[in-house]
Design a protein around this motif. Structure first.
Motif, PDB file in Angstrom:
ATOM      1  N   ASP A   2     -24.374  46.108  17.202  1.00 17.46           N
ATOM      2  CA  ASP A   2     -24.784  46.351  16.112  1.00 17.46           C
ATOM      3  C   ASP A   2     -23.422  46.691  14.769  1.00 17.46           C
ATOM      4  O   ASP A   2     -24.500  46.154  14.051  1.00 17.46           O
ATOM      5  N   ILE A   3     -22.661  47.159  15.563  1.00 16.97           N
ATOM      6  CA  ILE A   3     -21.225  47.174  13.840  1.00 16.97           C
ATOM      7  C   ILE A   3     -21.472  46.120  13.245  1.00 16.97           C
ATOM      8  O   ILE A   3     -21.880  45.253  12.182  1.00 16.97           O
ATOM      9  N   LYS A   5     -23.378  43.226  13.364  1.00 20.46           N
ATOM     10  CA  LYS A   5     -24.238  42.814  12.851  1.00 20.46           C
ATOM     11  C   LYS A   5     -24.451  43.149  11.491  1.00 20.46           C
ATOM     12  O   LYS A   5     -24.895  42.755  10.232  1.00 20.46           O
ATOM     13  N   LYS A   6     -24.145  44.593  11.682  1.00 16.27           N
ATOM     14  CA  LYS A   6     -24.603  45.295  10.087  1.00 16.27           C
ATOM     15  C   LYS A   6     -23.218  45.012   9.466  1.00 16.27           C
ATOM     16  O   LYS A   6     -23.835  44.789   8.163  1.00 16.27           O
ATOM     17  N   TYR A   7     -22.078  44.407   9.606  1.00 19.43           N
ATOM     18  CA  TYR A   7     -20.884  44.656   8.628  1.00 19.43           C
ATOM     19  C   TYR A   7     -20.647  43.251   7.877  1.00 19.43           C
ATOM     20  O   TYR A   7     -20.220  43.015   7.282  1.00 19.43           O
ATOM     21  N   PRO A   9     -23.247  40.055   8.476  1.00 19.90           N
ATOM     22  CA  PRO A   9     -24.501  39.772   8.783  1.00 19.90           C
ATOM     23  C   PRO A   9     -25.423  38.340   8.482  1.00 19.90           C
ATOM     24  O   PRO A   9     -25.375  37.248   8.981  1.00 19.90           O
ATOM     25  N   LYS A  13     -26.869  34.241  11.383  1.00 24.97           N
ATOM     26  CA  LYS A  13     -27.572  34.146  10.812  1.00 24.97           C
ATOM     27  C   LYS A  13     -27.438  32.335  10.222  1.00 24.97           C
ATOM     28  O   LYS A  13     -26.616  32.200  10.089  1.00 24.97           O
TER      29      LYS A  13
END
Length: 79
Positions: A2-3, A5-7, A9, A13
């Motif tokens: 999750d970290i 994907k947070k930093y 993104p 995608k």
């Protein structure tokens, strides 16, 4: 995960197909090149040059990590 994907993104995608991966890599390289060029102009200022150089290095490192993560995401190594 999750970290990451947070930093990073943009690395997760649109990397489902090879064309999406190539487009993502090209976009990251172009953005990195434009930002590096703009920061390179600011390096000419003596007082700001050192700090701007550090920021430029961090941006280049971010782009490199984002490209590696996009490739790993395409290869389904990252979950």
């Amino acid at each position: 995960m999750d970290i990451l994907k947070k930093y990073f993104p943009h690395s997760f995608k649109g990397t489902d197909t090879i064309s999406g991966l190539i487009i993502r890599i090209i976009v990251l390289l172009v953005v990195g090149a434009v930002v590096t060029f703009l920061i390179g102009i600011l390096k000419a200022i003596p007082v700001v040059g050192i700090l701007v150089g550090l920021v430029c290095t961090l941006i280049d490192l971010y782009v490199l990590i984002a490209i590696v993560l996009a490739i790993l995401n395409y290869l389904k190594i990252l979950k």
